[in-house]
Design an enzyme around this catalytic site. Structure first.
Site, PDB file in Angstrom:
ATOM      1  N   LYS A 191      12.443  11.899   9.092  1.00 35.32           N
ATOM      2  CA  LYS A 191      11.402  10.823  10.458  1.00 35.32           C
ATOM      3  C   LYS A 191      12.398   9.059  10.182  1.00 35.32           C
ATOM      4  CE  LYS A 191       7.395   9.076  10.415  1.00 35.32           C
ATOM      5  NZ  LYS A 191       8.096   8.255  11.280  1.00 35.32           N
ATOM      6  N   GLU A 265       9.166   6.637  -3.069  1.00 30.13           N
ATOM      7  CA  GLU A 265       9.828   5.881  -4.139  1.00 30.13           C
ATOM      8  C   GLU A 265       8.882   4.460  -2.826  1.00 30.13           C
ATOM      9  OE1 GLU A 265      10.963   2.710  -3.721  1.00 30.13           O
ATOM     10  OE2 GLU A 265      13.225   2.977  -2.597  1.00 30.13           O
ATOM     11  N   CYS A 299      11.539  -2.906  -1.009  1.00 25.11           N
ATOM     12  CA  CYS A 299      10.438  -2.958  -2.311  1.00 25.11           C
ATOM     13  C   CYS A 299      10.677  -2.841  -3.434  1.00 25.11           C
ATOM     14  CB  CYS A 299      10.382  -0.884  -1.981  1.00 25.11           C
ATOM     15  SG  CYS A 299      12.014  -1.005  -2.694  1.00 25.11           S
ATOM     16  N   GLU A 396       1.757  -5.991  -2.814  1.00 22.33           N
ATOM     17  CA  GLU A 396       2.864  -6.378  -2.145  1.00 22.33           C
ATOM     18  C   GLU A 396       2.584  -7.271  -1.140  1.00 22.33           C
ATOM     19  OE1 GLU A 396       4.570  -2.700  -0.976  1.00 22.33           O
ATOM     20  OE2 GLU A 396       6.185  -3.871  -1.911  1.00 22.33           O
TER      21      GLU A 396
HETATM   22  P1  NAI Z   1       4.081   3.293   5.609  1.00 21.39           P
HETATM   23  O1  NAI Z   1       3.868   3.582   4.645  1.00 21.39           O
HETATM   24  O2  NAI Z   1       3.001   3.810   7.095  1.00 21.39           O
HETATM   25  O3  NAI Z   1       5.276   3.660   6.303  1.00 21.39           O
HETATM   26  C1  NAI Z   1       6.544   4.452   6.173  1.00 21.39           C
HETATM   27  C2  NAI Z   1       6.633   5.580   6.480  1.00 21.39           C
HETATM   28  O4  NAI Z   1       5.783   6.469   6.291  1.00 21.39           O
HETATM   29  C3  NAI Z   1       6.806   4.933   8.337  1.00 21.39           C
HETATM   30  O5  NAI Z   1       8.098   6.338   8.507  1.00 21.39           O
HETATM   31  C4  NAI Z   1       5.406   5.967   8.856  1.00 21.39           C
HETATM   32  O6  NAI Z   1       5.249   6.261   9.541  1.00 21.39           O
HETATM   33  C5  NAI Z   1       4.791   6.576   7.675  1.00 21.39           C
HETATM   34  N1  NAI Z   1       3.885   7.652   7.980  1.00 21.39           N
HETATM   35  C6  NAI Z   1       3.044   6.476   7.723  1.00 21.39           C
HETATM   36  N2  NAI Z   1       1.499   7.631   7.549  1.00 21.39           N
HETATM   37  C7  NAI Z   1       2.218   9.075   7.193  1.00 21.39           C
HETATM   38  C8  NAI Z   1       1.359  10.166   6.875  1.00 21.39           C
HETATM   39  N3  NAI Z   1       0.091   9.456   6.551  1.00 21.39           N
HETATM   40  N4  NAI Z   1       2.200  10.511   6.575  1.00 21.39           N
HETATM   41  C9  NAI Z   1       3.535  10.669   6.363  1.00 21.39           C
HETATM   42  N5  NAI Z   1       4.278  10.301   6.731  1.00 21.39           N
HETATM   43  C10 NAI Z   1       3.535   8.599   6.560  1.00 21.39           C
HETATM   44  O7  NAI Z   1       3.914   1.345   5.759  1.00 21.39           O
HETATM   45  P2  NAI Z   1       3.924   0.602   6.780  1.00 21.39           P
HETATM   46  O8  NAI Z   1       2.421   0.724   7.240  1.00 21.39           O
HETATM   47  O9  NAI Z   1       4.787   0.471   7.984  1.00 21.39           O
HETATM   48  O10 NAI Z   1       3.570  -0.895   5.716  1.00 21.39           O
HETATM   49  C11 NAI Z   1       2.548  -0.824   5.180  1.00 21.39           C
HETATM   50  C12 NAI Z   1       3.371  -1.862   3.504  1.00 21.39           C
HETATM   51  O11 NAI Z   1       3.711  -0.671   3.095  1.00 21.39           O
HETATM   52  C13 NAI Z   1       4.417  -2.498   4.157  1.00 21.39           C
HETATM   53  O12 NAI Z   1       3.686  -4.428   4.418  1.00 21.39           O
HETATM   54  C14 NAI Z   1       4.502  -2.921   2.191  1.00 21.39           C
HETATM   55  O13 NAI Z   1       3.784  -3.572   1.383  1.00 21.39           O
HETATM   56  C15 NAI Z   1       4.504  -1.017   2.443  1.00 21.39           C
HETATM   57  N6  NAI Z   1       6.327  -1.115   2.370  1.00 21.39           N
HETATM   58  C16 NAI Z   1       7.194  -0.443   1.645  1.00 21.39           C
HETATM   59  C17 NAI Z   1       8.315  -0.016   1.404  1.00 21.39           C
HETATM   60  C18 NAI Z   1       9.098   0.515   0.621  1.00 21.39           C
HETATM   61  O14 NAI Z   1      10.601   0.436   0.811  1.00 21.39           O
HETATM   62  N7  NAI Z   1       8.235   0.800  -1.032  1.00 21.39           N
HETATM   63  C19 NAI Z   1       8.583   0.569   3.172  1.00 21.39           C
HETATM   64  C20 NAI Z   1       7.650  -0.200   3.917  1.00 21.39           C
HETATM   65  C21 NAI Z   1       6.458  -0.617   4.004  1.00 21.39           C
END
Ligand code: NAI
Length: 792
Positions: A191, A265, A299, A396
């Site tokens: 996804k 991760e 990240c 972050e």
């Molecule tokens: P997120 O963690 O919500 O999104 C990442 C992925 O998880 C997306 O595909 C999303 O649809 C999915 N997702 C969201 N809720 C889920 C759930 N309950 N169960 C399974 N999948 C789920 O991140 P978001 O809201 O886009 O970004 C928020 C913050 O997260 C950013 O500002 C950043 O600080 C951090 N982040 C860190 C990343 C990394 O590479 N470590 C990447 C993206 C965001």
């Protein structure tokens, strides 16, 4: 554009946009909306959501919000395809992966432009970094596919993998997930993030074009609800997730007790440490790559600048001058350095954090506040004088914001670097190789780049310590995440659960006569016997229900004391492996010298035959010797990554480990679990067999007489699941092994979500005669990759 004379005078860049006609034509073809990619074909679009170009704010496509029924269909397709895919020879699978790599390469320009339009990252980055790395990952893992049987004996594919990726490196994260999974014989349902689904859909078309068998790769678009449905699906054997720590934690809880393998991760707040002897000009270029690469939406971004006080002002001056040269603007322009933030919600998040920082009175520097009139842009920002407690030093930001703090001594630098709940990456700048390696060893992070930053290579593992998650992606470490051991299992044990009839402060009345057996065993904390905090003990019964002794009834407070003792004994991990080996040999010898006594104890507690009890003691002695032998032989590796880099993969101990032993095999299971953990340098809190704890409490004297330093092994007897729960909830415990029943295993995993400690649980009985080997050492360590450059 001005006349040549003017250009020569100002030396300004002219516009240099990358052509996007092919991408626009492709989007136009799909203007009625994208379906999902299930079982080798695109489904009819439904419940469409809009996908935007963040640089312009324009809608560019519409994609399907995958429903639970869609997830169901995708998992079913992956399941159907899995056995056949796994049955292909590694060589056959490798040919498919090579084909995917080649097709990606053939479409590099198209994919780069699409990625830039969808995500807002500068075309220079998608063209020169993201997409070439995507091809690299598929090539690299094509190699692993053909080597899988010879390089990973005794393992098999995990099965169907659910993979959830974020929006910051959409296609690269897809490659990091899909390439190793396929190479290892798994099929996937992936996804992509809702902001950036387009390159994953283009990749689906590439799968068709490259002739990948149906159902091996399935792509389901949608938001967090679609992701949650995938996580919850009972047909999925493993979840691999990259994204926020918050969602990672929810996934840890949702998968607890399901037997699903999990790798996470997550976020980071990585230190970028500059010592006074660093080459400051190189460090400035490093900082540009660390925090302004991909608008800081990385990240492992080096977002916390820690700089030696004596050179701080000089470094800030150079940084400010360099920031003035960063071009913010149209991501499709080849001379743009900083593109757009992925979405308005993320931009608002950055602004909110900045407002909080402003309220703290911090000093902000922005070279040029002028931004494109439309789209999601945020200027590169340097914040100085940031205290470690500041919200900007803790949270972050995930934007182009560098926050700077000064230090005076290397110790202070390390303390500041580790003053975070995360542990994804670090960057260390110094011309002194001794200092660089010492600091790299002391920083708690999964990747440390010396005099460099944001280096990635398919041959090197990537992943975090602490709340940055667990598991590695890339290289041998990454492939292992997609294999599962063919561990021999035996029937569930018939050992009776412990009957903990508490006897407050009772003298050991009714205990079996005889000098070895007539005492109340205490707990063992910090190298000393300790009374349980509750003041209670419980009767240890033989199979006929006769009391053979009393054991302390440990509680939450005892576990806390034991964790404290283990944390203080951290120098054990820094001792040479040879020293640890000597101590373990000594313990094995001492156990050997007292074999008869231990066998008698086992017989008395478990009713085992003399032969069986002797065999268990003998196996325990051999096992202790095995791990003494392994202590200095579970080497790391030097990964073959970029030229002029030595990439050291170091196996480091977790630190403090909780180990909850099963009822059966009271001595052998205890030794089989505790010995590999301490051989690798961990300090442990062991909860021995609740029904038969006295073999473990007898073990105190072995530890005492074998020079095992105080605090390295702490033993708390009592009700195993209650003690496991306290260990799982304790933030001072870095990893938890649990062997017991299904309820305990579920709780151990779910409650570990707090600090995202790594867990290894089993609710089925283990054949302890065979429970030995490198897998135990791998589970007792985490890999740190240290990238060390050489050459002038
Ligand atoms: P997120 O963690 O919500 O999104 C990442 C992925 O998880 C997306 O595909 C999303 O649809 C999915 N997702 C969201 N809720 C889920 C759930 N309950 N169960 C399974 N999948 C789920 O991140 P978001 O809201 O886009 O970004 C928020 C913050 O997260 C950013 O500002 C950043 O600080 C951090 N982040 C860190 C990343 C990394 O590479 N470590 C990447 C993206 C965001």
């Amino acid at each position: 554009m001005g006349v040549i004379k003017d250009i020569l005078r100002t030396m300004d860049y002219g516009p240099s946009p990358e052509g996007s006609e092919h991408v626009k034509a492709w989007l136009e073809e799909h203007k009625s909306g994208f379906g999902l990619f299930v079982n080798g074909a695109f489904t009819k679009p439904h419940d469409l959501f809009e996908v935007f170009n963040p640089a312009t704010g324009e809608g560019i496509a519409r994609a399907t919000q995958g429903s639970p029924a869609d997830v169901d269909a995708a998992v079913a397709a992956a399941r159907k395809a899995q056995a056949k895919w796994a049955a292909l020879s590694g060589f056959e699978r490798s040919k498919h992966l090579y084909a995917l790599a080649r097709h990606v390469q053939k479409r590099e320009r198209f994919l780069s432009v699409l990625e830039t339009i969808d995500n807002g990252k500068p075309i220079r980055e998608s063209r020169d970094i993201d997409i070439p790395l995507v091809a690299h990952h598929f090539y690299h893992h094509a190699g692993w596919a053909s080597l899988i049987d010879s390089e990973f004996p005794g393992t098999k594919p995990v099965g169907v993998c659910g993979q959830i990726i974020p929006w910051n490196f959409p296609l690269l994260m897809l490659a990091w997930k899909i390439a190793p999974a396929l190479a290892a014989g798994n099929t996937v349902v992936l996804k992509p993030a809702e902001y950036t689904p387009l390159t994953a859909l283009a990749f689906a078309a590439i799968c068709v074009e490259a002739g990948l068998p149906q159902g091996v790769v399935n792509i389901v678009t949608g938001d967090g609800a679609t992701g949650a449905a995938l996580v919850a699906h009972t047909g999925v054997d493993k979840i691999a997730f990259t994204g926020s720590t918050e969602v990672g934690r929810a996934i840890r809880q949702a998968t607890a007790g399901t037997g699903k393998k999990l790798s996470l991760e997550l976020g980071g707040k990585s230190p970028f440490v500059v010592f006074e002897d660093a080459d400051l000009d190189s460090a400035v270029e490093g900082a540009v790559d660390a925090i302004w690469f991909n608008q800081g939406q990385v990240c492992c971004a080096g977002s916390r600048l820690l700089v030696a006080e004596s050179v701080a002002e000089a470094l800030y001056a150079k940084l400010r001058a360099r920031m003035a040269n960063l071009r913010v603007g149209d991501p499709l322009d080849k001379s743009t350095d900083v593109g757009a933030i992925v979405a308005p919600a993320q931009l608002e998040r950055i602004k909110r954090l900045m407002r909080e920082g402003e309220q703290e009175g911090l000093e902000f520097f922005r070279a040029d506040e002028s931004l494109p009139a439309r789209g999601c842009f945020y200027p590169p920002t340097l914040v100085t004088g940031v205290e470690p407690a500041s919200v900007l030093a803790r949270e972050e930001i995930f934007g182009p914001v560098l926050v700077a703090t000064t230090f005076r001594t290397p110790d202070e630098a390390v303390a500041l670097a580790n003053n975070t709940r995360y542990g994804l990456a670090a960057s260390v700048w110094t011309e002194n190789v001794n200092r660089a390696l010492e600091v790299a060893a002391r920083i708690k992070a999964g990747v440390v780049w010396i005099n460099s930053t944001n280096m990635f290579d398919a041959a090197s593992g990537f992943g975090g310590y602490r709340e940055s998650g667990f598991g590695r992606e890339g290289g041998r470490e990454g492939v292992l995440e997609y294999r599962t051991a063919d561990a021999p299992k035996i029937k569930p044990s018939s050992a009776k659960p412990a009957r903990l009839n508490a006897a407050p402060g009772l003298p050991p009345a009714g205990a079996v006569a005889g000098s070895e057996l007539d005492r109340t065993a205490k707990l063992y904390i910090c190298g000393k016997q300790a009374r349980p905090d509750s003041g209670y003990s419980y009767a240890v019964l033989d199979p006929a229900g006769r009391e053979v002794g009393l054991a302390g009834l440990g509680n939450r407070k005892d576990i806390r004391n034991a964790v404290e003792a283990a944390a203080k004994a951290g120098s054990w991990g820094a001792a040479t492996a040879h020293n640890r080996a000597q101590v373990l040999y000594y313990a094995a010898e001492n156990l050997s010298a007292r074999a008869a006594e231990f066998a008698r104890r086992l017989r008395a507690m478990t009713g085992a035959s003399a032969r069986a009890a002797e065999a268990e003691v003998e196996a325990s002695i051999r096992r202790a010797f095995v791990y003494a032998g392994y202590a200095d032989k579970f080497d790391g590796a030097v990964h073959a990554t970029r030229s002029r880099f030595v990439t050291l993969a170091m196996n480091e101990p977790w630190g403090v480990m909780g180990i909850v032993c099963p009822n059966e095999a009271p001595l052998l299971a205890f030794v089989s679990l505790v010995m590999p953990a301490i051989a690798m340098g961990n300090c442990v809190i062991a909860v021995p067999s609740a029904s038969h704890p006295l073999s473990a409490t007898d073990f105190y004297s072995i530890l005492d007489t074998s020079d095992v330093p105080a605090g390295v092994v702490n033993i708390v007897t009592g009700e195993a699941n209650a003690l496991a729960k306290t260990l799982a909830e304790h933030d001072g415990v870095d990893a938890l092994w649990y062997v017991g029943d299904a309820k305990g295993a579920t709780e151990a995993e779910a409650l570990s979500a707090g600090n995202l400690k790594a867990t290894w649980v089993s609710a089925s009985a283990v054949d302890w005669r065979q429970a030995e080997g490198r897998e135990f050492l791998r589970r007792a360590t985490q890999v740190k990759n240290i990238w060390t450059p050489y050459g002038e």
